[in-house]
Design an enzyme around this catalytic site. Structure first.
Site, short mmCIF file in Angstrom:
data_model
loop_
_atom_site.label_atom_id
_atom_site.label_comp_id
_atom_site.label_asym_id
_atom_site.label_seq_id
_atom_site.Cartn_x
_atom_site.Cartn_y
_atom_site.Cartn_z
N ALA A 130 0.83 -1.20 0.00
CA ALA A 130 0.00 0.00 0.00
C ALA A 130 0.87 1.26 0.00
O ALA A 130 1.18 1.82 1.05
CB ALA A 130 -0.94 0.00 1.20
N LEU A 131 1.24 1.68 -1.20
CA LEU A 131 2.05 2.89 -1.37
C LEU A 131 1.24 4.03 -1.99
O LEU A 131 1.22 5.14 -1.49
CB LEU A 131 3.27 2.58 -2.25
CG LEU A 131 4.18 3.75 -2.62
CD1 LEU A 131 4.84 4.34 -1.36
CD2 LEU A 131 5.25 3.30 -3.62
N GLY A 137 0.52 8.96 -6.85
CA GLY A 137 0.77 7.72 -7.57
C GLY A 137 2.24 7.61 -7.93
O GLY A 137 3.02 6.96 -7.25
N ILE A 163 -4.81 -0.35 -4.62
CA ILE A 163 -4.06 -1.38 -3.90
C ILE A 163 -4.58 -2.77 -4.26
O ILE A 163 -5.74 -3.11 -3.97
CB ILE A 163 -4.12 -1.15 -2.38
CG1 ILE A 163 -3.70 0.28 -2.05
CG2 ILE A 163 -3.25 -2.18 -1.66
CD1 ILE A 163 -2.33 0.70 -2.58
N GLY A 347 -10.16 -10.99 -36.44
CA GLY A 347 -11.22 -10.20 -37.03
C GLY A 347 -12.36 -9.98 -36.04
O GLY A 347 -12.14 -9.70 -34.87
N GLY A 348 -13.58 -10.14 -36.50
CA GLY A 348 -14.75 -9.91 -35.65
C GLY A 348 -14.79 -10.84 -34.45
O GLY A 348 -15.27 -10.46 -33.37
N GLU A 371 3.13 -0.83 -11.20
CA GLU A 371 4.55 -1.06 -10.90
C GLU A 371 5.42 0.06 -11.47
O GLU A 371 6.57 -0.16 -11.86
CB GLU A 371 5.01 -2.43 -11.43
CG GLU A 371 4.40 -3.61 -10.72
CD GLU A 371 4.97 -3.83 -9.33
OE1 GLU A 371 6.10 -3.38 -9.07
OE2 GLU A 371 4.29 -4.45 -8.50
N GLY A 372 4.87 1.24 -11.53
CA GLY A 372 5.57 2.39 -12.11
C GLY A 372 5.17 2.55 -13.57
O GLY A 372 5.42 1.65 -14.38
#
Length: 387
Positions: A130-131, A137, A163, A347-348, A371-372
């Site tokens: 939890a940063l 950010g 998180i 394709g579709g 992760e950056g």
């Protein structure tokens, strides 16, 4: 005198290949059949976690004397890659095993290691990192969460954001400001059952829907001083020292997603008939497949090289940050580009949920962000180049 490059310069040790093959079998047999449902329902796959725990895969980031089976950074990322080939959400289970435990492994006291890491290795407990915060950010120094010492305890207040493992983690590695004047932060282990710890609604995401992402809230949460990771006011070093290694998880996940997309598109092209013959016979598609396979192979080699640098360079080496950033940047950009191209091959059919290609593309996008962000990776790389 000529250099002898004839024997095994790029060979992965046989014991790692054997374990990788075991992970691949579990991924193909137990995770792949569940991947579409995990994405559709957006539920955490506890059955997948159990399968990874029973096979000792969850113990890869943890040392043997603490109950794990640590075999080096390369083996951890080989496992992430194999799982991500079939299910990026499930790959995050393995990634967070490392992200949530590595701060304790690298910086924690012996008491913290003994208290938390064996249960992570066994799969009994799940960690979280939890940063990030709503307004912090890419710039962790801007965080608003604070921790104030009260005797032998710390009182933590604040809100985190984005998180992974919110709601299912047993403990969180929480970063909080402990010196407002000098803008210093400290890392703490915060157990999820402590009074004052909660979380709001989980995020509704584009991809990796089987991995819960949310905003933990800390209201006068008290933790003992023994829960400090590393030194007081040195938490930024804990965060950066962790992320410069764990960003390889995002790189490995990206390589796995991209390879999964290429493999699926290749098999589809062999079977899909247009103008009376398989579309794999058309040169335009052959070249698209060839370019994708080449880009994924290049990303994989860069990933494996970066893993080798992490395992062999001393902690704090500038080479570690440079190589892991290059691997994360290139692999994630490759995953995004390749999944878009492989969707075009279908394709579709690539655009509908009956086929996995649109899931590969949605899951690939996050690898450029977490992760950056890739913009931050470019900053790290250029700083290493320019001294």
């Amino acid at each position: 005198m000529a250099n002898d490059l004839s024997t095994g310069v790029y060979e992965i040790p046989s014991e790692l290949l054997e374990f990788r093959d075991a992970v691949r079998q579990i991924a193909q047999e137990k995770i792949a059949p569940r991947a579409a449902e995990i994405d559709e329902k957006g539920e955490y796959p506890w059955d997948v976690r159990k399968a990874l725990a029973e096979s000792d895969i969850l113990g890869l980031p943890i040392a043997e004397d603490l109950g794990g089976i640590h075999m080096g950074t390369l083996m951890q990322q080989l496992a992430v890659e194999e799982i991500a080939k079939v299910c990026a959400s499930s790959a995050l289970i393995q990634m967070i095993q490392e992200l949530g435990s590595l701060p304790i492994t690298l910086f924690g006291s012996d008491e913290l290691k003994q208290r938390f890491l064996p249960k992570i290795a066994s799969g009994e407990h799940s960690p979280a990192f939890a940063l990030s915060e709503p307004e912090a950010g890419s710039d962790p120094a801007s965080m608003k969460t604070t921790a104030v010492r009260d005797g032998d305890e710390w009182v933590i207040n604040g809100t985190k954001n984005w998180i992974t493992n919110t709601s299912i983690a047993d403990f969180y590695v929480v970063f909080a400001k402990t010196d407002l004047e000098r803008n210093r932060i400290t890392a703490f282990v915060v157990e999820s059952d402590r009074p004052g710890f909660s979380w709001g609604p989980l995020e509704r995401k584009l991809g990796i829907k089987g991995s819960p992402t949310g905003s933990p809230v800390l209201e006068d949460v008290r933790v003992p001083h023994a829960n400090v990771i590393g030194e007081v006011d040195k938490g930024l070093s804990v965060a950066l020292g962790t992320l410069e290694r764990t960003r390889l998880g995002a790189a490995a996940q990206a390589v796995g997603i991209a390879q999964g997309a290429v493999d699926y598109a290749t098999n589809y092209a062999k079977e899909r008939i247009a103008f009376g013959k398989p579309i794999a016979t058309f040169q335009g598609l052959q070249w698209k497949l060839a370019d994708a396979e080449t880009r994924v192979a290049a990303a994989r080699e860069l990933l494996y090289k970066a893993c080798s640098v992490v395992d062999n360079e001393p902690r704090g080496s500038r080479a570690v940050g440079k190589w892991t950033s290059m691997a994360k940047l290139f692999a994630s950009d490759t995953a995004m580009a390749v999944t878009v191209d492989m969707l075009q091959v279908l394709g579709g059919y690539g655009y509908v949920k009956d086929y996995p290609m649109e899931r590969f593309m949605r899951d690939a996008k996050i690898t450029q962000i977490y992760e950056g962000t890739n913009e931050i990776q470019r900053v790290v790389i250029s700083r290493a180049m320019l001294g």
